[in-house]
Write a protein that holds these residues in place. Structure first.
Motif, PDB file in Angstrom:
ATOM      1  N   ARG A   1       0.826  -1.199   0.000  1.00  0.00           N
ATOM      2  CA  ARG A   1       0.000   0.000   0.000  1.00  0.00           C
ATOM      3  C   ARG A   1       0.866   1.257   0.000  1.00  0.00           C
ATOM      4  O   ARG A   1       0.582   2.232  -0.704  1.00  0.00           O
ATOM      5  CB  ARG A   1      -0.855   0.027   1.258  1.00  0.00           C
ATOM      6  N   MET A   2       1.915   1.232   0.799  1.00  0.00           N
ATOM      7  CA  MET A   2       2.802   2.388   0.855  1.00  0.00           C
ATOM      8  C   MET A   2       3.494   2.588  -0.496  1.00  0.00           C
ATOM      9  O   MET A   2       3.734   3.704  -0.926  1.00  0.00           O
ATOM     10  CB  MET A   2       3.843   2.218   1.970  1.00  0.00           C
ATOM     11  N   GLY A   3       3.799   1.447  -1.136  1.00  0.00           N
ATOM     12  CA  GLY A   3       4.397   1.544  -2.469  1.00  0.00           C
ATOM     13  C   GLY A   3       3.465   2.226  -3.451  1.00  0.00           C
ATOM     14  O   GLY A   3       3.908   2.877  -4.397  1.00  0.00           O
ATOM     15  N   ALA A   4       2.155   2.087  -3.213  1.00  0.00           N
ATOM     16  CA  ALA A   4       1.169   2.673  -4.125  1.00  0.00           C
ATOM     17  C   ALA A   4       0.626   3.977  -3.546  1.00  0.00           C
ATOM     18  O   ALA A   4      -0.561   4.263  -3.637  1.00  0.00           O
ATOM     19  CB  ALA A   4       0.036   1.686  -4.359  1.00  0.00           C
TER      20      ALA A   4
ATOM     21  N   ARG B   1       6.830  -3.768  -3.795  1.00  0.00           N
ATOM     22  CA  ARG B   1       6.477  -2.441  -3.316  1.00  0.00           C
ATOM     23  C   ARG B   1       6.894  -1.380  -4.334  1.00  0.00           C
ATOM     24  O   ARG B   1       6.165  -0.439  -4.616  1.00  0.00           O
ATOM     25  CB  ARG B   1       7.166  -2.203  -1.972  1.00  0.00           C
TER      26      ARG B   1
END
Lengths: 284, 237, 332
Positions: free
Chosen positions: B101-104, B150
């Motif tokens: 999620r952080m990657g997106a 990620r």
């Protein structure tokens, strides 16, 4: 068990709720931005005045005054972050702590200037509940309930939302957050807003129970720091638990000794524990 | 082929310590390019400069028609460069899925999260079962998968990988290089930094050899493999 | 250091003149001078630790012990402050070491050190309040007065008290010199840089930290004792607690904690500023002076973390220091 002791324990539990709320906000700011707001309790003080002022002088309904005070605390916290913290984000953390100490002085003196040193209260007397011989102040009960709701709200925000996850992530690895496309400064601003908003909420709960005066921050500020450090600075669950430990020491100690002695006991307990376990009760 | 990333005479360093001297390098669309060299040759610094974690002291960095020299990391990501950092640097107390999620995080990627996550799980089926597990509890190889996944969440135009094989067991290293081949096959453009010269030269099209912050040699993988200097100093032949 | 001696003389002569001047001035100026001398001692004592990144937010604790112990001994047992003050200093040092020893052992630094010391200050404050039967609680107390007496260290004559305060201030500077000259500074500076590296380089980190902590807390207690003897009034909020602890930190930083005279300049600056603002605003606006003071502190920390002295040094040094040469590239 002695019924008065039981009453002390219950009151301690209720006090713990508010302490927990205070420590959550401070811990959030510390965990994410790596700054200790020494002036955190003064933000609370300012918001307490806001409630008092709007309610008593302008005759606003209490709930509206409280909502406005939360907004006020949030704006104040944003100012603290943007004006004081942002320019020195790169310097030693202790400088940031000291700069917020200057804010402490500033807010305290400004309150003295505007409102004088009188103790003021809302003049609301909420009923006292009696349960089998135990007296519980209704305002404390409300404070406890709302503090828990606030804590659960924060927990849901952190665990369920995108931004909340980002707030947790940035506390774990600041640099890599940049690689995720996150402008960390924006997260800092958001965190300061939430942290000071929680201070505003705490102020609404405290003003129901205590008189407000310019130096009130000095009475519960140190206790809040103690709770945070004890739980491990930045560790919100640890802080939550520590809030109840400290409040029990004060409440039960206050049953056996004068209240200052009970607080001394809490501080000594804190110092001893920190010197044994500097990482806090839940630290590895 | 068009040039995607172009570095011209880039210098950088930390404090009084200079780590890169006038490095020029380019990556074309669709290529996999390696940067090899010994420990301390400046490889990691090079990637940090490209991804905006460290501002260059001088030189130009152009990416897809945009100048990125001195841009902050979050802008570089938005421009289409993803960076798999050294030592993976996952968020250890977030779950695998939260790491993705952080990657997106970028708005465009956030909208496409479900679809991208499904694609990453397809790429690394092992992660599917571990999606709710804290990233810090995974094995080294799995962590590397998460780190790559990620970075892929934004569908980057260029993927930077810093020592993906470092600190992994030999068997896992094999797997990691297999991963690099997969990503290549998926059509990504990759800039790969490695100490492991022999294996890198098997997966890249071209490579640069860094020594004490300077480009010492550059050429196709085949040419470098046959270069006597490389053979003697890096391949141990 | 060519011309170092000359510049020193140039600096010290006016300083000596400034220190001597109050003897010939009015009561009002003597009053200011006494305060500046006493607080200079306290700020110097704090900076002894602060400059090595031992940022204490609890020096109010030592100030409070220094103020209350001699007065309590005098009022209740008739013990002369000449005995009471050393006892108070010893007690303050003991208190500092009780907290300092384990915190050095456990490497409690930075935020944690600041907050642990803050708690210590709070403990002393609360103990003073809790012992209200003998201390008067938050209302404060006064030492039993006997008129002019050296035995009781009660000197209504301001010039005499100024002489005493001046000696104490000089003691603070001597302590600074001792730290500056000796090995202790090198050791502590390397500790401030990197504690583990210093340790592996053979510096007895624990010993050096404790030494400086002892000197600093003892001198702060001395300052607290003198302040109480001078004002002849003690109150927990003025002598202990977070407020006064922060005031100590700020004044030392405002002056400049890396220079021997920095804290003294900080004391002169803050006391003259407070006084000036008080005259300017009068008593109508209680808090106006402190509001400006608070804002100034923030500005100081943001823009002048090395204080007034640091700024002066930078301005004086600017023309003489050539621009830093760019890092040379090693030859290929």
């Amino acid at each position: 068990m002695d019924i008065y002791l039981l009453e002390a324990i219950i009151n301690g539990l209720l006090l713990g709720g508010v302490l927990a709320l205070l420590s959550l906000g401070l811990n959030l700011i510390f965990g994410v931005i790596d700054v200790v707001w020494i002036c955190y309790a003064e933000v609370v003080m300012a918001a307490m005045y806001a409630v008092f002022w709007l309610y008593t002088f302008y005759g606003w309904p209490l709930l509206l005054a409280c909502a406005a005070a939360i907004v006020f605390a949030t704006v104040l916290g944003l100012l603290v972050h943007i004006v004081v913290i942002e320019p020195i984000l790169g310097s030693a953390p202790i400088n940031q702590l000291l700069a917020t100490g200057g804010v402490l002085f500033f807010l305290q003196s400004l309150a003295t200037l505007l409102f004088g040193t009188d103790f003021r209260n809302l003049g609301i007397r909420l009923p006292v509940l009696e349960l089998g011989g135990i007296f519980i102040s209704f305002s404390r009960l409300i404070a406890f309930g709302i503090a828990l709701v606030g804590a659960v709200g924060l927990f849901l925000f952190l665990s369920r939302t995108y931004l909340g996850t980002a707030v947790r992530a940035i506390a774990q690895d600041r640099e890599v957050m940049g690689l995720m496309g996150v402008n960390e400064r924006r997260i800092y601003v958001l965190t300061s807003a939430i942290g000071s908003g929680l201070a505003g909420l705490a102020a609404c709960l405290l003003v129901l129970q205590y008189d407000v005066h310019p130096f009130i921050g000095l009475t519960f500020g140190p206790i809040t720091f103690m709770v945070c450090v004890l739980g491990g600075l930045g560790n919100m669950i640890g802080g939550f638990i520590a809030a109840f430990i400290i409040s029990q020491i004060i409440a039960v100690g206050g049953y056996y000794f004068p209240i200052e002695a009970a607080e001394v006991l809490a501080f000594v307990f804190f110092i001893v524990l920190i010197l044994i376990r500097p990482q806090g009760i839940l630290g590895k | 082929m068009t040039i995607l990333l172009n570095l011209e005479r880039v210098s950088a360093g930390y404090g009084s310590f200079a780590a890169l001297f006038n490095v020029s390098l380019d990556v074309k669309n669709g290529e996999t390019v390696g940067v090899v060299g010994a420990n301390g040759a400046g490889k990691t610094t090079l990637l940090r400069v490209i991804s905006g974690l460290l501002p260059p002291r001088s030189g130009r960095i152009d990416f897809d028609g945009e100048s990125l020299a001195g841009a902050p990391a979050y802008r570089v990501v938005a421009a289409g460069i993803a960076h798999v950092p050294e030592n993976r640097r996952l968020f250890p107390r977030l779950t695998v899925e939260e790491n993705l999620r952080m990657g997106a995080y970028l708005p465009a990627a956030r909208k496409a999260f479900a679809e991208r996550a499904a694609w990453v799980y397809e790429l690394f089926p092992q992660l599917q079962a571990r999606r709710r597990q804290l990233a810090g509890t995974l094995s080294g190889g799995e962590q590397q998968m998460v780190a790559i996944g990620r970075a892929l969440m934004t569908k980057p135009k260029l993927l930077l990988m810093d020592e993906p094989s470092a600190g992994l067991a030999p068997l896992v290293v094999e797997q990691v290089f297999a991963l690099v081949r997969r990503i290549r096959a998926e059509g990504f453009t990759v800039l790969l930094v490695e100490q492991n010269v022999r294996q890198v030269l098997d997966v890249v099209d071209r490579a640069y050899l860094l020594e004490t912050g300077r480009v010492k040699l550059a050429g196709t993988a085949t040419a470098l493999k046959q270069n006597p200097f490389v053979q003697q100093s890096y391949l141990g032949l | 250091m060519r011309g170092g001696r000359d510049t020193r003389l140039l600096l010290y002569l006016p300083l000596a003149a400034a220190a001597a001047a109050p003897f010939f001035l009015s009561d009002y100026f003597q009053h200011m001078a006494v305060q500046i001398a006493i607080w200079s001692l306290v700020y110097t004592a704090w900076a002894l630790m602060g400059r090595f990144r031992l940022t204490s937010l609890g020096h109010g604790a030592f100030l409070g012990v220094g103020a209350y112990v001699p007065t309590l001994l005098w009022n209740n047992y008739g013990v002369t402050p000449w005995l009471g003050i050393p006892l108070a200093m010893a007690l303050a040092i003991a208190l500092a070491l009780i907290v300092g020893y384990p915190s050095s052992r456990q490497k409690v630094v930075g935020h944690y050190f600041a907050l642990v010391t803050l708690a210590l200050g709070q403990v002393v404050l609360l103990v003073i309040v809790a012992m209200r039967d003998v201390t008067g609680g938050s209302l404060g107390m006064t030492p039993h007065t006997v008129g002019h007496s050296w035995y009781a260290l009660q000197l209504p004559n301001k010039a005499e008290f100024y002489a005493v305060a001046l000696v104490a201030w000089l003691a603070g500077l001597v302590a600074w010199r001792y730290v500056e000259r000796g090995m202790i500074r090198l050791a502590l500076e390397s500790i401030a840089e990197d504690e583990d590296a210093a340790e592996s380089a053979g510096v007895d980190v624990l010993r050096e930290k404790l030494k400086i902590t002892a000197v600093s807390s003892g001198l702060t207690a001395l300052g607290g004792a003198l302040y109480a003897q001078y004002l002849m009034y003690l109150s927990p909020d003025a002598m202990s607690g977070v407020g006064i602890s922060l005031q100590i930190v700020f004044a030392a930083i405002a002056g400049g904690m890396y220079n021997m005279l920095g804290p003294t300049i900080g004391a002169a600056f803050t006391i003259l500023l407070t006084e000036g603002l008080r005259v300017l605003f009068g008593t109508h606006f209680v808090g106006a002076a402190n509001t400006i003071y608070g804002a100034l502190l923030v500005i100081f920390i943001i823009f002048m973390p090395r204080g007034i002295v640091g700024l002066a040094e930078r301005i004086l040094a600017r023309p003489r220091v050539p621009p830093a040469p760019a890092a040379p590239e090693p030859a290929e």
